[in-house]
Write a protein that holds these residues in place. Structure first.
Motif, PDB file in Angstrom:
ATOM      1  N   ASP A  88       0.805  -1.218   0.000  1.00  0.00           N
ATOM      2  CA  ASP A  88       0.000   0.000   0.000  1.00  0.00           C
ATOM      3  C   ASP A  88       0.839   1.270   0.000  1.00  0.00           C
ATOM      4  N   THR A  89       2.007   1.213   0.594  1.00  0.00           N
ATOM      5  CA  THR A  89       2.803   2.423   0.768  1.00  0.00           C
ATOM      6  C   THR A  89       4.131   2.380   0.031  1.00  0.00           C
ATOM      7  N   PHE A  90       4.427   1.214  -0.583  1.00  0.00           N
ATOM      8  CA  PHE A  90       5.752   1.023  -1.173  1.00  0.00           C
ATOM      9  C   PHE A  90       6.108   2.158  -2.125  1.00  0.00           C
ATOM     10  N   PRO A  91       7.320   2.661  -2.191  1.00  0.00           N
ATOM     11  CA  PRO A  91       8.468   2.250  -1.367  1.00  0.00           C
ATOM     12  C   PRO A  91       8.555   3.019  -0.040  1.00  0.00           C
ATOM     13  N   MET A  92       7.693   4.030   0.168  1.00  0.00           N
ATOM     14  CA  MET A  92       7.872   4.814   1.372  1.00  0.00           C
ATOM     15  C   MET A  92       6.620   5.651   1.598  1.00  0.00           C
ATOM     16  N   ASP A  93       6.183   5.719   2.856  1.00  0.00           N
ATOM     17  CA  ASP A  93       5.064   6.604   3.162  1.00  0.00           C
ATOM     18  C   ASP A  93       5.650   7.973   3.487  1.00  0.00           C
ATOM     19  N   MET A  94       5.340   8.936   2.622  1.00  0.00           N
ATOM     20  CA  MET A  94       5.989  10.241   2.738  1.00  0.00           C
ATOM     21  C   MET A  94       5.336  11.129   3.785  1.00  0.00           C
ATOM     22  N   VAL A  95       4.203  10.683   4.344  1.00  0.00           N
ATOM     23  CA  VAL A  95       3.414  11.608   5.147  1.00  0.00           C
ATOM     24  C   VAL A  95       4.197  12.152   6.347  1.00  0.00           C
ATOM     25  N   ILE A  96       5.123  11.373   6.897  1.00  0.00           N
ATOM     26  CA  ILE A  96       5.878  11.859   8.055  1.00  0.00           C
ATOM     27  C   ILE A  96       6.916  12.896   7.618  1.00  0.00           C
ATOM     28  N   PHE A  97       7.248  12.884   6.324  1.00  0.00           N
ATOM     29  CA  PHE A  97       8.196  13.887   5.835  1.00  0.00           C
ATOM     30  C   PHE A  97       7.476  15.128   5.331  1.00  0.00           C
ATOM     31  N   THR A  98       6.346  14.921   4.577  1.00  0.00           N
ATOM     32  CA  THR A  98       5.656  16.062   3.986  1.00  0.00           C
ATOM     33  C   THR A  98       4.601  16.621   4.936  1.00  0.00           C
ATOM     34  N   GLY A  99       4.056  15.762   5.802  1.00  0.00           N
ATOM     35  CA  GLY A  99       3.047  16.212   6.736  1.00  0.00           C
ATOM     36  C   GLY A  99       1.635  16.154   6.181  1.00  0.00           C
ATOM     37  N   VAL A 100       1.503  16.059   4.854  1.00  0.00           N
ATOM     38  CA  VAL A 100       0.153  16.092   4.262  1.00  0.00           C
ATOM     39  C   VAL A 100      -0.145  14.824   3.467  1.00  0.00           C
ATOM     40  N   GLU A 101      -1.466  14.571   3.311  1.00  0.00           N
ATOM     41  CA  GLU A 101      -1.951  13.441   2.531  1.00  0.00           C
ATOM     42  C   GLU A 101      -3.037  13.958   1.599  1.00  0.00           C
ATOM     43  N   SER A 102      -3.139  13.396   0.406  1.00  0.00           N
ATOM     44  CA  SER A 102      -4.213  13.802  -0.504  1.00  0.00           C
ATOM     45  C   SER A 102      -5.547  13.328   0.070  1.00  0.00           C
ATOM     46  N   GLU A 103      -6.615  13.988  -0.385  1.00  0.00           N
ATOM     47  CA  GLU A 103      -7.945  13.701   0.152  1.00  0.00           C
ATOM     48  C   GLU A 103      -8.311  12.230  -0.036  1.00  0.00           C
ATOM     49  N   GLU A 104      -8.016  11.682  -1.253  1.00  0.00           N
ATOM     50  CA  GLU A 104      -8.390  10.294  -1.537  1.00  0.00           C
ATOM     51  C   GLU A 104      -7.695   9.338  -0.569  1.00  0.00           C
ATOM     52  N   GLU A 105      -6.372   9.581  -0.431  1.00  0.00           N
ATOM     53  CA  GLU A 105      -5.572   8.729   0.429  1.00  0.00           C
ATOM     54  C   GLU A 105      -6.086   8.779   1.863  1.00  0.00           C
ATOM     55  N   PHE A 106      -6.353   9.981   2.295  1.00  0.00           N
ATOM     56  CA  PHE A 106      -6.833  10.218   3.654  1.00  0.00           C
ATOM     57  C   PHE A 106      -8.132   9.431   3.865  1.00  0.00           C
ATOM     58  N   GLN A 107      -9.052   9.588   2.912  1.00  0.00           N
ATOM     59  CA  GLN A 107     -10.354   8.939   3.002  1.00  0.00           C
ATOM     60  C   GLN A 107     -10.207   7.417   3.009  1.00  0.00           C
ATOM     61  N   HIS A 108      -9.304   6.927   2.166  1.00  0.00           N
ATOM     62  CA  HIS A 108      -9.090   5.483   2.048  1.00  0.00           C
ATOM     63  C   HIS A 108      -8.442   4.902   3.305  1.00  0.00           C
ATOM     64  N   LYS A 109      -7.478   5.632   3.851  1.00  0.00           N
ATOM     65  CA  LYS A 109      -6.703   5.057   4.954  1.00  0.00           C
ATOM     66  C   LYS A 109      -7.331   5.309   6.314  1.00  0.00           C
ATOM     67  N   ARG A 110      -7.907   6.471   6.510  1.00  0.00           N
ATOM     68  CA  ARG A 110      -8.491   6.830   7.802  1.00  0.00           C
ATOM     69  C   ARG A 110      -9.952   7.235   7.626  1.00  0.00           C
ATOM     70  N   PRO A 111     -10.805   6.330   7.185  1.00  0.00           N
ATOM     71  CA  PRO A 111     -12.189   6.727   6.879  1.00  0.00           C
ATOM     72  C   PRO A 111     -12.896   7.365   8.063  1.00  0.00           C
ATOM     73  N   LEU A 112     -12.698   6.825   9.254  1.00  0.00           N
ATOM     74  CA  LEU A 112     -13.421   7.362  10.413  1.00  0.00           C
ATOM     75  C   LEU A 112     -13.010   8.795  10.708  1.00  0.00           C
ATOM     76  N   GLU A 113     -11.693   9.032  10.664  1.00  0.00           N
ATOM     77  CA  GLU A 113     -11.216  10.381  10.943  1.00  0.00           C
ATOM     78  C   GLU A 113     -11.736  11.356   9.891  1.00  0.00           C
ATOM     79  N   TYR A 114     -11.742  10.892   8.617  1.00  0.00           N
ATOM     80  CA  TYR A 114     -12.221  11.746   7.526  1.00  0.00           C
ATOM     81  C   TYR A 114     -13.688  12.120   7.755  1.00  0.00           C
ATOM     82  N   GLN A 115     -14.508  11.116   8.091  1.00  0.00           N
ATOM     83  CA  GLN A 115     -15.922  11.375   8.340  1.00  0.00           C
ATOM     84  C   GLN A 115     -16.107  12.344   9.502  1.00  0.00           C
TER      85      GLN A 115
END
Lengths: 289, 423, 289, 423
Positions: free
Chosen positions: A214-241
């Motif tokens: 799902d994240t290969f080769p690296m999950d950049m979120v800890i470096f960039t701090g941000v996630e796209s809306e789709e990714e956010f919705q897909h990975k953390r549906p409850l938080e998004y809602q």
């Protein structure tokens, strides 16, 4: 050595291009910097700690000779330890201030807290069921159970490794408070907990957060701090809602990670993963030698 | 030359035969001159006329090209001979069977024993007893040019001894043939060998300091200087205080009591490749040597930071066995003179650990985290840490592998519908 | 160790508050990062180089003993040197690409170039006249003459110190190309040029750019990248006018430096200045001892 | 005790006087027993009846509490005496003036010279000539308990010699009084002293190895073992190869040629505080010693990276003088045997610098950047660098100071109107 002036527009101030996805902030700058300090010093501690732990292996001796002897290794290990300790104390101070003094909500309880709760247990079991094809994938909140585990493992590890390390460093002083056998135990604790941390971070953490499909080769979120809306919705549906429902979307809006940050993160992340995997291989060979 | 003297008679070509040898032309020309000398000797010294004097001998043997029937040189450098330790003797003192001149074809081999009876008897009882394999000259050098042992020209001058013994014992073939270790290179790299050959220190131990000279016995012989229980005394010839210390320690007392399993000097320092004990290499090599006997202590030592840091190589100052227990007079901890006696621990630990106090020395340098009875606290700490390590890693390893498989399965099934490039 | 979620608005995306001054970008992120790499490695090189240069001083021996011997010093010196060399090569590659391959304007000539020109000479003389009260303060373009000097001093220093350093490190190799006396000269060059760089940076550069009354205690622009409109106008009037005239204001607009960045810069800057001044004092005491 | 024997006659209290001394009650009770012994001796050995035998003497002197008129003990431990080197002698062998028993009040001091004439004559020519200050017993210990020098109980047993000499020479007062350096602590910390006292190495040099024993002369006396030009031979007693090397080198040849400014062993190694030459401390200390004479070479050496890194302390392997020039057989570079001869440079430099080649050894380890004629390239490089450094710094220093003043002036004048907080 300032560079000749660039004429490109400044990315930071750029508004999102129309049609492009929105980005949401998952980690603040402080959190990302804390992670950077943590992984830098951790790599330093691992790279100097392992040669001491597996000092009879050929690479430990090569390493010691290369950097100028055991004194240099010990010095660098202590230097990294002090920097990491300071970072840890700053973090604890901040959590304490925000949670207890300023009484911010969501620090200790609720969906945004790092503290484990009943949902984490259910998520873990549900996740396992999903692994085996026995159920649907659980819907994760802001922090998934394995992230909470990562956090508390490091938190606990910091206290345990830190305390035992300082007890060895200042043994005659600590001897005033500790029983005799505790002076023996601190090495066992320091080296086993350190080994656990190294093995866990360089295998489980790397795979879970960076190297799985799902994240290969690296999950950049800890470096960039941000996630796209789709990714956010897909990975953390409850938080998004929850965010949508609470109308906090605006306040969580971030900007698309600029290219330089993505490139920079890739380089740093790749180097860290590479060093980590090298140390993992060396550790395993030394351990099973 | 050595074999020549000790094992076979001289066979000198007769004058008639020599007349046909062009190489000996010079010697031939000397014959009339020698005859004149002989005549003079006879007239001036009438009562010894029959016995040839040195000048007579050198008249022929002074020719550097002179050889016997087997083409071995039988020339003698009169000048060099006269400087040698036997220079004041006459030829006939040793070649006593030569009474007349010219002398017979076959003359008896010189027997050193005639004068050196004690030494000869020592040698005959030693490992070098076989006179044909080990003539005196094999160590003392060419028969006519033997110098006293304090003369640098002597083969048995201290600085030359290793080379002399090494002529035979430096050869791997000989070592193999006799089932001996090839000790010559080991000795040469040792502190003794270095002091002797590189620094030329006359008092440094050479081969014969430890093995004796004429009376060398096998180390299996209880009379031998290198028999296990005699080694402390042998080393003590120079290292007197260390021998005295050793005899006070448990190892020395055990050996003196007949327990030949206890270590003597050479067990820790090795017999030939002896290193300077302050050297990094010795500190790295010797701890496992103690561990050969004290297996449990060595194994528990290896669990400590002392050992972990110490194994890094280079010069690492962390404590090795003898830094705490003493090197030569190792005593039981119950002995008040032992550095690890309770009363001395603060001082002993304090040598490295500034600020060591009574609670600090409660530290167990040989705690066994695997022994529940002796170190219960440590045992359970270790058990807990190991269980924690094993269970955490096992759980998450399974968790991760399952996750990996399931994720890949989902991904392939959904044709990568979810999860962006940087997801 | 991610922190519990923050609820403050994300500063990066914030539009400037009405009434607040506008900020203009003076240094791009690449330039600021290059400066960070440069001053970090420079401090490392100075801190390890000085003990070798003044090895007979008591602090050099203390330092060597503290970090585990001369081997550790030499190792760290070479490590910093390699990192700085890579950064330098990246910079040269970029200038080459932008100036020669992509033919960007303003790299080699014109008011935005680092290359010195006739105006710099006039500025220097005018500045001096102003010092003595004999004329008005010159109006500076994008890069003032002392900034250009800083740049070229470092550029030249990098080539000279780098080349002489590698010549000592790989002397048998360099001996193939260099005459015998050059092997002697490289130490003189390395140590004199290094000393010049250290003395210059830790006194002149610190004072010129950070400690003089106009900027005291520190000019943050190399850390934040931006300057307020008033400051920009006051310090670089010519550049400001040109920017207005060319209508490039929009593309140069930056955001106000966030508080975290200011604080972070202050801490890092203060540490760097403190280390630098300490090294300066030690150097001067050793030199005049 | 020592003073007693050599400088004043025995004054034994008479029997009558002793009868009033209660402390000597035990001795008094022995008197009848002694008389019986005397009688037995007389009957069995009639012709020597007048001369008392040892048993007679011990009858009184065997009492451990016996003292003379000045309360000095005059007791003798017969058991211990019989084990001593003089144990086979009779009391009257040394106390030859005692012919009768009881003996007179005043007896002559024992004169060791009677038997040890050679030694006494040596001492009388030495720095210890004054018999009253330096009786034999001051070195050989209590008169009745002198042991042979290979007996660990002897004061002149090798391991005891430093302590014996140190009785006087370990005292700073004595050193001061005679204008001597206080060498005892220096020796004890030296490689010789360490080997002797800590390791108990019998062959380690002790005081008399270098100074002699009975014939110690001042180092200003050309006959002395420690006279400058004799030092190489004195050290060579043990360090034979080093002496031979030294004699081949320029220093040895200069000293042999009568140039006493050239260094001998003790100039580089010091006389007493001799260190192991591989030790860090020696490597740090010795280069300046060479520099004492070779000032220009030392000054140019200090300009090199060899010296800069080497001065950091700890064990730094960079080349010191003797690493390149050889330690003992220092030869001119023109000598083909010198390691700095052109033909040997690649090998010499290559010992440390892997890959050293012919161009690499063009490096000048003693280049003088201040000498335009010898090193023109280097001279101009240094000149340029120094000018660059000085001019840049001077210019910008003035520039900066003016700027500072002018800025502050403007600021104060404009009341900080311009420039924000973070300007």
């Amino acid at each position: 050595m300032p560079d000749p002036q660039r004429t490109e527009p400044i990315t930071e101030a750029a508004a999102p291009a129309p049609g492009a996805s929105r980005y949401f902030v998952r980690f603040t700058r402080e959190q990302r910097y804390m992670h950077a300090v943590l992984f830098t010093t951790f790599l330093g501690l691992a790279a100097t700690g392992l040669p001491m732990r597996f000092s009879e292996s050929f690479w430990a001796r090569k390493f010691a000779a290369g950097v100028g002897g055991f004194g240099a290794i010990l010095f660098f290990h202590k230097l990294c330890a002090v920097v990491l300790s300071i970072a840890f104390l700053i973090h604890v101070k901040e959590v304490f201030q925000r949670g207890l003094l300023r009484r911010e909500k969501g620090i200790f309880w609720g969906p945004t807290s790092m503290v484990g709760n009943w949902k984490d247990v259910k998520d873990l079991l549900g996740h396992m069921r999903w692994f085996l094809g026995l159920g649907a994938k659980p819907q994760f909140e802001r922090y998934a159970y394995w992230e909470k585990f990562d956090y508390w493992a490091v938190f606990w590890g910091m206290i345990v490794i830190g305390f035992s390390g300082y007890a060895m460093w200042f043994a005659p002083f600590f001897a005033h408070f500790l029983p005799g056998w505790a002076l023996n135990a601190v090495l066992v604790i320091h080296s086993d907990e350190g080994l656990l941390a190294i093995l866990f971070i360089f295998s489980i953490h790397f795979v879970n957060t960076h190297l799985r499909p799902d994240t290969f080769p690296m999950d950049m979120v800890i470096f960039t701090g941000v996630e796209s809306e789709e990714e956010f919705q897909h990975k953390r549906p409850l938080e998004y809602q929850r965010m949508m429902k609470e109308g906090k979307t605006e306040s969580r809006l971030g900007i698309a990670p600029p290219l330089w940050l993505l490139n920079f993160s890739k380089v740093v992340g790749t180097i860290a993963v590479f060093i980590g995997l090298t140390l993992l291989v060396l550790t395993l060979t030394a351990y099973f030698h | 030359m050595a074999r020549l003297f000790a094992t076979r008679p001289f066979v000198i070509r007769r004058f008639a035969a020599r007349a046909f040898a062009p190489r000996q032309f010079a010697a031939r020309r000397l014959v009339p001159f020698a005859l004149v000398l002989l005549f003079l000797a006879w007239t001036s010294n009438a009562h010894a006329a029959q016995k040839p004097v040195d000048a007579d001998c050198l008249a022929c043997h002074g020719d550097a090209t002179m050889t016997d029937g087997a083409s071995h040189s039988i020339a003698v450098d009169g000048q060099k001979f006269s400087q040698s330790t036997h220079g004041s003797l006459e030829c006939t003192s040793c070649h006593a069977d030569i009474k007349t001149y010219p002398h017979p074809d076959k003359i008896a081999p010189v027997d050193c024993k005639t004068c050196h009876a004690d030494q000869a008897s020592s040698v005959s009882g030693s490992v070098h007893a076989s006179a044909s394999d080990h003539p005196c000259t094999s160590c003392h050098g060419v028969a006519h040019y033997i110098f006293p042992k304090d003369d640098p020209r002597s083969n048995v001058y201290p600085l030359n001894v290793p080379k002399t013994c090494g002529t035979c014992h430096g050869s791997p073939d000989l070592a193999k043939k006799h089932g001996l270790p090839n000790v010559y290179p080991l000795y040469m790299d040792s502190i003794h060998g270095f002091a002797l050959s590189k620094e030329g220190l006359l008092v440094a131990a050479n081969c014969q300091s430890c093995h004796g000279s004429h009376n060398i016995l096998s180390r299996t012989n209880p009379q031998s200087m290198t028999y296990k229980s005699n080694i402390p005394k042998t080393c003590g010839t120079c290292h007197a205080k260390i021998e005295a210390d050793y005899e006070q320690g448990v190892h020395g007392k055990a050996v003196a009591g007949g327990n030949l399993n206890a270590p003597v000097c050479s067990d820790c320092h090795t017999a030939h490749a002896i290193l300077q004990p302050t050297e990094s290499a010795f500190r790295m090599q010797s701890t496992p040597i103690c561990g050969n006997c004290h297996k449990d202590k060595f194994s528990t030592y290896r669990d400590t930071f002392h050992s972990q840091l110490g194994s890094l190589g280079g010069y690492v100052e962390t404590a090795r066995c003898w830094d705490c227990h003493g090197a030569h007079d190792v005593r039981p901890a119950s002995d008040p003179a032992s550095p690890v006696n309770k009363a001395n621990l603060v001082a002993t630990c304090g040598r490295c650990h500034a600020g060591a106090n009574l609670s600090f020395v409660q530290y167990q340098p040989h705690a066994n985290a695997r022994d529940r009875k002796l170190s219960p606290g440590l045992y359970y700490v270790r058990l807990f840490m190991n269980l924690l390590l094993a269970s955490t890693l096992t759980f998450f390893l399974i968790h991760t592998i399952l996750w990996l498989i399931r994720s890949r399965y989902s991904q392939v099934k959904n044709k990568s519908a979810n999860g962006g490039k940087n997801a």
